[in-house]
Design a protein around this motif. Structure first.
Motif, PDB file in Angstrom:
ATOM      1  N   ASP A 119      -6.130   3.544  10.062  1.00 50.66           N
ATOM      2  CA  ASP A 119      -7.201   3.644  11.042  1.00 50.66           C
ATOM      3  C   ASP A 119      -7.080   2.465  11.999  1.00 50.66           C
ATOM      4  N   LEU A 167      -3.284   7.014   0.064  1.00 49.53           N
ATOM      5  CA  LEU A 167      -3.833   8.343  -0.184  1.00 49.53           C
ATOM      6  C   LEU A 167      -3.673   8.765  -1.644  1.00 49.53           C
ATOM      7  N   ASN A 194      -5.188   2.648   4.184  1.00 49.33           N
ATOM      8  CA  ASN A 194      -5.665   3.187   2.907  1.00 49.33           C
ATOM      9  C   ASN A 194      -4.556   3.996   2.249  1.00 49.33           C
ATOM     10  N   VAL A 204      -0.017   7.148   3.427  1.00 52.59           N
ATOM     11  CA  VAL A 204      -1.105   6.251   3.788  1.00 52.59           C
ATOM     12  C   VAL A 204      -1.845   6.773   5.010  1.00 52.59           C
ATOM     13  N   ARG A 205      -3.058   6.323   5.173  1.00 49.42           N
ATOM     14  CA  ARG A 205      -3.829   6.599   6.377  1.00 49.42           C
ATOM     15  C   ARG A 205      -4.070   5.268   7.065  1.00 49.42           C
ATOM     16  N   ASP A 223      -6.330   4.219  -4.938  1.00 52.18           N
ATOM     17  CA  ASP A 223      -7.428   3.554  -4.245  1.00 52.18           C
ATOM     18  C   ASP A 223      -7.017   2.129  -3.881  1.00 52.18           C
ATOM     19  N   GLN A 278      -6.596  -0.489  -0.404  1.00 54.27           N
ATOM     20  CA  GLN A 278      -6.892  -0.655   1.024  1.00 54.27           C
ATOM     21  C   GLN A 278      -6.503  -2.057   1.458  1.00 54.27           C
ATOM     22  N   GLU A 279      -5.945  -2.168   2.651  1.00 56.09           N
ATOM     23  CA  GLU A 279      -5.650  -3.454   3.274  1.00 56.09           C
ATOM     24  C   GLU A 279      -6.259  -3.445   4.670  1.00 56.09           C
ATOM     25  N   SER A 308       1.140   4.100  -2.985  1.00 55.64           N
ATOM     26  CA  SER A 308       0.687   5.440  -2.644  1.00 55.64           C
ATOM     27  C   SER A 308       1.857   6.389  -2.366  1.00 55.64           C
ATOM     28  N   ILE A 312      -6.741  -0.708   9.491  1.00 47.35           N
ATOM     29  CA  ILE A 312      -7.231  -0.486   8.133  1.00 47.35           C
ATOM     30  C   ILE A 312      -6.285   0.519   7.511  1.00 47.35           C
ATOM     31  N   VAL A 367       0.843  -1.201   0.000  1.00 47.12           N
ATOM     32  CA  VAL A 367       0.000   0.000   0.000  1.00 47.12           C
ATOM     33  C   VAL A 367       0.877   1.249   0.000  1.00 47.12           C
TER      34      VAL A 367
END
Length: 180
Positions: free
Chosen positions: A59, A71, A69, A56-57, A74, A76-77, A52, A67, A48
């Motif tokens: 959560d 940035l 994501n 990354v974001r 698109d 996501q893991e 990107s 989670i 990811v």
């Protein structure tokens, strides 16, 4: 993986080397959180991050997973909580953190003779630094038997155990007792 508002980093060890890359600033983390990750989880995070360009974001939901994501793209893991599957002594992480902090504080001295396993040292040659920064490796040596503090680039800190020469001279092959 350790996340807090003040510092965020990954901490990994095989008991012969320690790696601690910084993840940079963290927003929105109210309380410190740590999560166990497998090698495969790290590979998924790396995928990811590369897709990107490092932005990354992450959560951290209440059910203890992660989670991630991208940035820039698109991607996501979702990484589940691994705590229930941990079968080792978790205090190893506290000992690694304490060792790294001690190594940072100590004044270096130059031992007359120091033995290193080149295979373990070579692992630090695989560190990727941010674009525009040098991959120069700084080593802080305090004694021939204490771990060596290693810094590479602006975000990576690690440690390497030197070889116990007395034990190594009697060993036919390298084994678990060879170092620590």
């Amino acid at each position: 993986m350790y996340l807090s508002g003040e510092e965020s980093y990954l901490l990994a060890t095989d008991t012969y080397t320690i790696g601690r890359p910084s993840l940079g600033p963290t927003r929105g983390v109210v309380r410190p959180v740590s999560r166990d990750l497998t090698r495969e989880d790290l590979s998924r995070l790396d995928k990811v991050g590369r897709a990107s360009k490092g932005e990354v974001r992450i959560d951290v939901p209440e059910d203890n997973g992660l989670i991630v994501n991208g940035l820039q793209v698109d991607v996501q893991e979702v990484i589940p909580d691994r705590t229930a599957s941990v079968s080792y002594d978790r205090s190893v992480w506290d000992r690694c953190r304490a060792l790294m902090e001690r190594l940072e504080r100590e004044e270096p001295s130059i031992p007359e003779l120091l033995a290193l396993d080149p295979e373990l040292l070579a692992r630090f040659g695989k560190i990727k630094t941010p674009k525009g920064t040098t991959p120069l490796l700084d080593m802080r040596i305090t004694s021939p038997s204490d771990p060596i503090l290693i810094r590479c680039g602006p975000n990576f800190m690690g440690a390497l155990m030197p070889v116990d020469r007395a034990v190594a001279s009697q060993a036919a092959t390298r084994g678990g007792e060879f170092l620590w």
